[in-house]
Motif scaffolding. Structure first.
Motif, PDB file in Angstrom:
ATOM      1  N   PRO B 402       8.161  -8.777  -1.863  1.00 15.61           N
ATOM      2  CA  PRO B 402       7.115  -9.551  -2.526  1.00 15.61           C
ATOM      3  C   PRO B 402       7.587 -10.026  -3.900  1.00 15.61           C
ATOM      4  N   GLN B 403       7.033 -11.159  -4.337  1.00 19.87           N
ATOM      5  CA  GLN B 403       7.396 -11.663  -5.668  1.00 19.87           C
ATOM      6  C   GLN B 403       6.731 -10.818  -6.753  1.00 19.87           C
ATOM      7  N   GLU B 404       5.511 -10.344  -6.460  1.00 20.48           N
ATOM      8  CA  GLU B 404       4.824  -9.506  -7.439  1.00 20.48           C
ATOM      9  C   GLU B 404       4.221  -8.303  -6.743  1.00 20.48           C
ATOM     10  N   GLY B 405       3.981  -7.265  -7.537  1.00 18.71           N
ATOM     11  CA  GLY B 405       3.369  -6.065  -6.978  1.00 18.71           C
ATOM     12  C   GLY B 405       4.414  -5.172  -6.322  1.00 18.71           C
ATOM     13  N   ALA B 406       3.951  -4.068  -5.740  1.00 20.16           N
ATOM     14  CA  ALA B 406       4.900  -3.122  -5.168  1.00 20.16           C
ATOM     15  C   ALA B 406       4.328  -2.516  -3.893  1.00 20.16           C
ATOM     16  N   ILE B 407       5.238  -2.090  -3.040  1.00 19.25           N
ATOM     17  CA  ILE B 407       4.852  -1.395  -1.824  1.00 19.25           C
ATOM     18  C   ILE B 407       5.493  -0.011  -1.893  1.00 19.25           C
ATOM     19  N   ARG B 408       4.692   1.031  -1.703  1.00 19.54           N
ATOM     20  CA  ARG B 408       5.238   2.385  -1.836  1.00 19.54           C
ATOM     21  C   ARG B 408       4.996   3.180  -0.564  1.00 19.54           C
ATOM     22  N   ILE B 409       5.951   3.985  -0.232  1.00 18.36           N
ATOM     23  CA  ILE B 409       5.766   4.950   0.840  1.00 18.36           C
ATOM     24  C   ILE B 409       5.853   6.326   0.203  1.00 18.36           C
ATOM     25  N   GLY B 410       4.811   7.110   0.358  1.00 21.86           N
ATOM     26  CA  GLY B 410       4.779   8.434  -0.272  1.00 21.86           C
ATOM     27  C   GLY B 410       5.034   8.335  -1.765  1.00 21.86           C
ATOM     28  N   GLY B 411       4.571   7.251  -2.373  1.00 21.58           N
ATOM     29  CA  GLY B 411       4.718   7.095  -3.813  1.00 21.58           C
ATOM     30  C   GLY B 411       6.046   6.489  -4.252  1.00 21.58           C
ATOM     31  N   VAL B 412       6.983   6.314  -3.332  1.00 17.03           N
ATOM     32  CA  VAL B 412       8.289   5.758  -3.700  1.00 17.03           C
ATOM     33  C   VAL B 412       8.307   4.266  -3.375  1.00 17.03           C
ATOM     34  N   ASP B 413       8.617   3.452  -4.372  1.00 15.95           N
ATOM     35  CA  ASP B 413       8.743   2.017  -4.162  1.00 15.95           C
ATOM     36  C   ASP B 413       9.830   1.780  -3.110  1.00 15.95           C
ATOM     37  N   ILE B 414       9.504   1.001  -2.060  1.00 13.52           N
ATOM     38  CA  ILE B 414      10.490   0.856  -0.984  1.00 13.52           C
ATOM     39  C   ILE B 414      11.761   0.168  -1.455  1.00 13.52           C
ATOM     40  N   ARG B 415      11.685  -0.526  -2.577  1.00 14.38           N
ATOM     41  CA  ARG B 415      12.906  -1.153  -3.088  1.00 14.38           C
ATOM     42  C   ARG B 415      13.863  -0.122  -3.675  1.00 14.38           C
ATOM     43  N   TYR B 416      13.341   1.062  -3.961  1.00 17.97           N
ATOM     44  CA  TYR B 416      14.223   2.109  -4.488  1.00 17.97           C
ATOM     45  C   TYR B 416      14.684   3.067  -3.412  1.00 17.97           C
ATOM     46  N   MET B 417      14.332   2.749  -2.164  1.00 20.08           N
ATOM     47  CA  MET B 417      14.835   3.579  -1.077  1.00 20.08           C
ATOM     48  C   MET B 417      16.107   2.946  -0.540  1.00 20.08           C
ATOM     49  N   ALA B 418      17.039   3.791  -0.091  1.00 18.79           N
ATOM     50  CA  ALA B 418      18.229   3.237   0.564  1.00 18.79           C
ATOM     51  C   ALA B 418      17.749   2.565   1.843  1.00 18.79           C
ATOM     52  N   ILE B 419      18.399   1.440   2.189  1.00 18.41           N
ATOM     53  CA  ILE B 419      17.943   0.669   3.346  1.00 18.41           C
ATOM     54  C   ILE B 419      17.911   1.527   4.610  1.00 18.41           C
ATOM     55  N   HIS B 420      18.969   2.304   4.812  1.00 15.34           N
ATOM     56  CA  HIS B 420      18.995   3.080   6.055  1.00 15.34           C
ATOM     57  C   HIS B 420      17.897   4.136   6.076  1.00 15.34           C
ATOM     58  N   GLU B 421      17.561   4.629   4.894  1.00  8.49           N
ATOM     59  CA  GLU B 421      16.478   5.613   4.801  1.00  8.49           C
ATOM     60  C   GLU B 421      15.130   4.966   5.134  1.00  8.49           C
ATOM     61  N   LEU B 422      14.927   3.752   4.574  1.00  9.75           N
ATOM     62  CA  LEU B 422      13.700   3.026   4.867  1.00  9.75           C
ATOM     63  C   LEU B 422      13.585   2.778   6.367  1.00  9.75           C
ATOM     64  N   MET B 423      14.717   2.380   6.953  1.00 11.67           N
ATOM     65  CA  MET B 423      14.708   2.077   8.379  1.00 11.67           C
ATOM     66  C   MET B 423      14.437   3.325   9.216  1.00 11.67           C
ATOM     67  N   ASN B 424      14.899   4.456   8.702  1.00 13.58           N
ATOM     68  CA  ASN B 424      14.597   5.698   9.417  1.00 13.58           C
ATOM     69  C   ASN B 424      13.146   6.111   9.247  1.00 13.58           C
ATOM     70  N   THR B 425      12.536   5.633   8.175  1.00 16.61           N
ATOM     71  CA  THR B 425      11.151   6.003   7.891  1.00 16.61           C
ATOM     72  C   THR B 425      10.152   5.111   8.617  1.00 16.61           C
ATOM     73  N   VAL B 426      10.526   3.814   8.759  1.00 24.03           N
ATOM     74  CA  VAL B 426       9.597   2.853   9.338  1.00 24.03           C
ATOM     75  C   VAL B 426      10.117   2.376  10.693  1.00 24.03           C
ATOM     76  N   ALA B 427       9.246   2.439  11.705  1.00 23.54           N
ATOM     77  CA  ALA B 427       9.594   1.829  12.982  1.00 23.54           C
ATOM     78  C   ALA B 427       8.682   0.639  13.161  1.00 23.54           C
ATOM     79  N   PHE B 428       9.192  -0.454  13.768  1.00 21.26           N
ATOM     80  CA  PHE B 428       8.274  -1.559  14.029  1.00 21.26           C
ATOM     81  C   PHE B 428       8.467  -2.083  15.440  1.00 21.26           C
ATOM     82  N   VAL B 429       7.364  -2.408  16.045  1.00 17.94           N
ATOM     83  CA  VAL B 429       7.371  -3.005  17.381  1.00 17.94           C
ATOM     84  C   VAL B 429       6.587  -4.297  17.270  1.00 17.94           C
ATOM     85  N   PHE B 430       7.335  -5.406  17.310  1.00 14.90           N
ATOM     86  CA  PHE B 430       6.674  -6.691  17.231  1.00 14.90           C
ATOM     87  C   PHE B 430       6.734  -7.370  18.582  1.00 14.90           C
ATOM     88  N   GLN B 431       6.140  -8.558  18.630  1.00 16.37           N
ATOM     89  CA  GLN B 431       6.056  -9.223  19.937  1.00 16.37           C
ATOM     90  C   GLN B 431       7.423  -9.561  20.508  1.00 16.37           C
TER      91      GLN B 431
END
Lengths: 579, 600
Positions: B402-431
């Motif tokens: 996002p250009q403004e604001g923040a998204i946090r998982i368990g209080g941690v800004d996802i931009r401060y998570m290592a990418i592979h860690e984020l990917m291990n934390t979030v699963a997505f199933v899209f169309q």
């Protein structure tokens, strides 16, 4: 001959003029050499015959001759240029129109089996290669032999032994080139495989990059892409490395004639059988004679490449088209399948299917995925012809009806809608060419798209992108319904027209569909069984066979497949997302 | 990244290729060009020898002449061999450059934000990766050595000619210069320039309409558009042809004149030669010089011509490099030096504003969206199409930032998570699902590469895949795609769910509107999703309002803003947008097709 047929995309007669004029132009371009040889003879006459004077005046005449030849060359090049280029562009334009027309007549099944990008490329890229072939390569190739042939004829008179030593290697060089073509095909197969593999891997990587990232696989999957690129690199080097020397050998052989000529010439000279001037003539001619041939050899690969483009076009044009008459269609629009068996090349998808869809009725087709529902619709629209049995419209076999004529009476609303790169208004007008603005708007209103169209910056004149990407799925769906309404055909086919849309969209589309199906012969495939419970007849397919048919209530009472599917769906409605 | 470099040097920089091979190729090509001149020179020397003894042929040094014959052959073979070596060097360099460019760019793509590769950009990227790279390969492999050798032989010839006789050298070069001036005058004239542009425009148009014609074929057929009434394609094609013909006419005299002049070097040399000869009729040395020019002259024009043609192709390289640079200039997702790890798995949006376009004034897809998705509970996103539901879902796995604001998982800004860690934390199933050209087993094991067969089978069972997999000829070892089997849309989607189950990430983002191709599939898919969602923090894009009645939180979006929030009952009480949607939804449930009106 086959080569000529191919490189012109099936129109070899078009080559006659360009080749003829190119021949003439090349003959003219031989003249300067003849004049220069005469000039050399004059310049050196004093040194050969003691006491002879330098004939300056005659040399001036030769200069005048050269100027005249230059003018002649200019004049002869003009028709060569015109016939070659104009011919090429006209052939390509006609060919493209023909191919486009042919594509239209092919069974849609053939087209869907092929990559549309491939076909579009054939229409553009391959014809461009044919253009180059006609305008450039072939006249050049034909012209390349003019100078050597004339020179050979002339030199044979002068001294046959020298002439033969000059050209003795030519047949061998040509043979090598011919054989190398085969070698290239053999080697090329591996290279092509590597190339395809790399392209597929790249495609996989690009399409799957999200999944790879989501599962932290970018590295591992990348290794596979990397290794396919690496293999391609090795194969490319191999192909080039092996093939290069073959061409070079041919060139070396060809030009080695010069050395042979010196050898023979010196011996003949010392033996007093050859004059100094004759030898000089041979040597001068010998320095330049091979140039056009070398160029032709170098262009040979390109020529073959362009020929293959033409061959692809010729092959496609050879695909059998669908035929039929345009006689008026039967009054009745009752559709009947009579023992129809059909498959997409492999296992049959429909097996001895006999069903009837009476005029003015609403028939629904249901069944598990892969049961052949969509295939039934495709056969009715004659996208394919059945392998066995027949599809009858008002009692007439549709195999005898021209596909486009037949489709004039059929409206189809597919699940995925294709919009043309044109305005929205024109996209709707596809339903009925020549429709007035009023008709278009009326259809749009009935299909519930008028309102959102009016919200667009230019209203009905708003252009939509390639594939109609600027509109949402539901909006595109409604436009296709408007098209069908405008078309006003007696038969309407709906293929899962309401699948995967959000509720608002769905409600709108439903209203559009209501407007569309009123008073027509309708055949619908719907995955929500609820939406078809009012159908006059429900045909239940499983594995390409008819398992049961009847009205909703009757089928429920039977307790068969339909009943089972119905109950499953009732359960699904109760589905709750919980964690 | 230095922006100062362009063209060739930038190309080498991108490809990380040393100049060595290319220089070697250039040297070899130049040597080859020089050696290729040896046969001509030999003939000249033989002729000179002959003429010196013209009056008494018996005195000719036959050994010397035959030696020159061999030298000619030697020069020729030497020239061909060095040319081959030069070309091999350039090819190897070219293939290496091609390989490096591809690897470098695909690697770069892997580091870009997930959102970068969508439908439209994939095509363009593929084009850059294939066509532009191929063009570069072609240039380096073929045109570069050609260019160097043409340059070498032209320079050598010109120097030799001027050294022997400046007037004759000028006479030899004059027609080529005139030809070039004529041609460039035509090309550069105002009219010429616009017609080049028009030509390219019409070429682009016909390309686009050809693609459209083929892709739209089913529609073309259904609506009975014949090729002639298929106005656009036909008229574009006619226009293209007309431009081509106009082009042909326009350049007719210029081109033909150019071609004639190139072939007319004798016509210019001989008069000058004869004039000079008439001043010194007895000079054998001048006669020999003239002879030299007559032998060599026709060989000057073709390399010079080639040189001109090739010079223009360097422009293509510039353009290709520019395209690659544009791709490389896309900012990759920055790597975090000291990544943080979340210890709880609630997802929180704080004042998130996001727009797909970076430009000023672009409409925001989301503006100031704030919400908290409780750990282990379901948060549903509903709203009309285009309201921003999918955008919210795609920001969690960082398809975009996002250009403004923040998204946090368990209080941690996802931009401060290592990418592979984020990917291990979030699963997505899209169309859209994607299966690899690989076995079914491998396709599911993607979720957890170290998984045992039992684990894979358990996930497949939970995702309702076990049944159809066991019906396949080789079961889990069945290959997907070409040469294997093709799965139905519903089956593919269940494989994707199986992957996600195996991955077992605590946060799940999903789109409910999976292609419910038929009642059976729908039923299976629902069972699979139920299995997948158990115990997770779920953010779901809901399409059937009935399915989210029990969600802990429902967010109603419109125009990128959350307009209502709460659970089903409280939203119904609110009597706002949600209530309206609920009524529409309940209404569609009853709709069915029925024949009305009069019969045709």
């Amino acid at each position: 001959m086959k080569v000529l047929h191919n490189i012109t995309a099936g129109k070899p007669q078009q080559l006659l003029k360009p080749v003829l004029f190119s021949f003439l132009a090349n003959i003219v371009s031989v003249l300067p050499f003849a004049l220069v040889i005469e000039a050399v003879r004059l310049i050196f006459a004093p040194y050969i015959t003691v006491g002879a004077e330098l004939q300056i005046e005659r040399l001036w005449w030769i200069c005048a001759g050269l100027v005249a030849v230059m003018v002649l060359m200019f004049l002869s090049e003009i028709p060569a240029y015109r016939t070659a280029y104009r011919g090429a562009y006209n052939v390509a334009a006609q060919g493209r129109a023909e191919l486009a027309e042919h594509l239209r007549k092919l069974p849609l099944g053939y087209l869907t089996r092929r990559d549309p990008g491939d076909l579009a490329n054939m229409m553009m890229g391959d014809f461009t290669l044919v253009e180059t072939g006609i305008s450039h390569l072939l006249p050049q190739l034909a012209g390349a032999f003019v100078l050597p042939i004339f020179a050979l004829a002339g030199l044979l008179f002068l001294d046959w032994r020298m002439a033969i030593s000059m050209f003795v290697a030519l047949p061998v060089a040509l043979l090598i080139m011919y054989l190398s073509g085969r070698l290239r095909r053999r080697l090329g197969a591996d290279h092509m495989k590597a190339k395809l593999n790399a392209a597929n891997r790249l495609q996989e990587y690009l399409n799957g990059i999200r999944v790879m990232k989501a599962y932290n696989l970018t590295g591992e999957r990348f290794v596979r892409l990397d290794s396919s690129f690496r293999t391609l690199m090795k194969e490319s080097v191999k192909l080039e490395g092996i093939f290069g020397p073959v061409i070079l050998t041919a060139m070396a052989l060809l030009r080695a004639g010069l050395t042979l000529m010196v050898y023979v010439g010196v011996h003949l000279l010392l033996g007093g059988e050859l004059g100094i001037l004759q030898l000089a003539v041979f040597l001068i001619v010998g320095t330049r004679i091979y140039d056009p041939l070398t160029t032709a050899l170098a262009n040979y690969a390109e020529f073959r490449y362009n020929e293959q483009a033409g061959e692809r076009i010729v092959d496609l044009l050879r695909q059998p088209v669908m035929t039929g008459t345009t006689a008026p269609l039967p009054e009745s629009s009752t559709i009947r399948f009579d023992n129809v068996t059909f498959g997409y090349g492999g296992e049959p998808v429909l097996k001895q299917l006999s069903i009837e869809m009476p005029q003015g009725s609403l028939t629904a087709i249901v069944g598990p995925s892969g049961s052949g529902k969509s295939t039934v619709l495709r056969l009715i629209s004659r996208f394919y012809d059945p392998d066995e049995g027949s599809v009858l419209l008002g009692g007439r076999n549709i195999k005898d009806i021209d596909p486009e004529h037949l489709l004039g009476s059929v409206s189809v609303v597919f699940q995925d809608v294709y919009l043309f790169q044109d305005t929205i208004g024109n996209n709707i007008a596809f339903g009925r060419p020549g429709a007035s603005q009023q008709d278009i708007q009326q259809a749009a209103e009935m299909a519930r798209c008028h309102d959102f169209i009016m919200k667009l910056p230019l209203g009905y004149n708003t252009p939509v992108g390639e594939g109609g990407s600027t509109l949402s799925g539901g909006e595109k769906q409604r436009i296709s319904i408007a098209r069908a309404i405008l078309k006003n055909a007696p038969i309407v086919l709906l293929d899962e027209a309401t699948a995967s849309l959000d509720p608002q969209n769905e409600a709108e589309i439903q209203k559009g569909i209501d407007a569309l199906i009123t008073g027509r012969t309708v055949i619908v495939i719907a995955h929500r069984l609820k939406t078809i419970r009012g159908a006059d007849n429900i045909i239940v397919l499983e594995d390409g066979r008819l398992v049961e048919q009847g009205r909703h209530e009757a089928l429920l009472l039977r307790g068969g497949l339909y009943d089972r599917l119905w109950k499953l769906q009732q359960q699904s409605v109760g589905f709750r997302i919980t964690s | 990244m230095s922006k100062t470099k362009t063209g060739m040097s930038r190309l080498l920089e991108i490809a990380g290729e040393k100049r060595g091979l290319l220089i070697l190729s250039g040297v070899l090509s130049s040597v080859s060009a020089v050696l290729m001149l040896v046969p001509f020179l030999s003939v000249y020397f033989i002729l000179a020898e002959l003429l010196r003894h013209a009056s008494s042929p018996g005195q000719v040094d036959s050994d010397a002449m035959i030696r020159w014959g061999w030298i000619a052959l030697g020069g020729l073979i030497g020239g061909l061999v060095t040319s081959y070596c030069g070309i091999m060097c350039s090819h190897i360099a070219a293939f290496r450059i091609q390989y490096n460019l591809r690897v470098r760019m695909t690697e770069h793509l892997g580091r870009l934000p997930l959102g970068f590769l969508n439908g439209t950009s994939t095509g363009a990227v593929k084009k850059t990766l294939e066509q532009n790279v191929d063009k570069v390969e072609n240039f380096v492999a073929h045109q570069l050595p050609d260019l160097v050798s043409a340059l070498a032989s032209t320079v050598l010839m010109i120097v030799a000619m001027f050294w022997l006789s400046p007037p004759l050298a000028v006479a030899c070069l004059l027609p080529i210069l005139i030809g070039m001036v004529v041609q460039s005058a035509l090309m550069m004239s105002g009219k010429g320039k616009t017609s080049v542009k028009q030509y390219h425009d019409s070429l682009e148009q016909i390309n686009a309409s050809a693609v459209q014609y083929v892709r739209g074929m089913p529609a073309v057929k259904v609506f009975g558009q014949t090729v002639h009434s298929f106005r656009k394609f036909y008229s574009d094609m006619t226009r293209y042809r007309d431009y081509c013909l106009e082009f042909t006419d326009r350049y007719q005299s210029g081109y033909v004149l150019f071609k004639t002049l190139l072939a007319s070097s004798f016509t210019f040399i001989l008069p000058v030669g004869v004039y000079m000869l008439s001043g010194q009729p007895d000079s054998m040395s001048f006669a020999l010089v003239l002879l030299f020019f007559l032998i060599m002259a026709p060989g000057v024009s073709s390399p010079l011509y080639k040189l001109l043609m090739l010079a223009s192709s360097t422009r293509d390289i510039g353009e290709g490099v520019e395209r690659m640079d544009r791709l490389l200039a896309q900012q990759p997702v920055p790597e975090i030096i000291m990544p943080l790890s979340p210890h709880a798995f609630d997802v929180e949006f704080t004042d998130v504003t996001f727009s797909y376009s970076e430009e000023e004034g672009a409409t925001a897809a989301l503006s100031e969206v704030s919400f908290r998705a409780e750990q282990g509970k379901v948060t549903a996103l509903v709203g009309p199409s285009g309201s921003g539901k999918s955008t919210v879902a795609s920001l969690v796995p960082r398809f975009w930032d996002p250009q403004e604001g923040a998204i946090r998982i368990g209080g941690v800004d996802i931009r401060y998570m290592a990418i592979h860690e984020l990917m291990n934390t979030v699963a997505f199933v899209f169309q859209e699902t994607f299966l690899f050209y690989d076995t079914l087993y491998e396709n599911i094991a993607v979720g957890k590469p170290e998984a045992t067969l039992d684990e894979v089978q358990a996930a497949a069972r939970a995702a309702q895949c076990d049944e159809f997999i066991s019906r396949l000829p080789q079961g889990y070892d069945t290959l997907i795609g070409e040469g294997g089997v093709y799965l139905s849309g519903g089956e593919e989607q269940r494989i994707a769910v199986a992957r996600a189950i195996l991955k077992n990430a605590p946060v799940l983002v999903l789109d409910e509107a999976t292609a419910f191709a038929d009642p059976e599939n729908e039923h299976h898919m629902q069972l699979a999703l139920t299995e997948l969602m158990r115990g997770k923090t779920v953010i779901v894009i809901a399409h059937r309002l009935s399915s989210i009645r029990e969600a802990a939180q429902i967010l109603v979006l419109r125009d990128g803003q959350i307009v209502e929030r709460g659970d089903h009952d409280s939203l119904i009480d609110l009597d706002g947008l949600y209530t309206k949607m609920w009524h529409v939804y309940s209404g569609t449930g009853d709709w069915h097709m029925e024949k009305g009106g009069e019969q045709l």
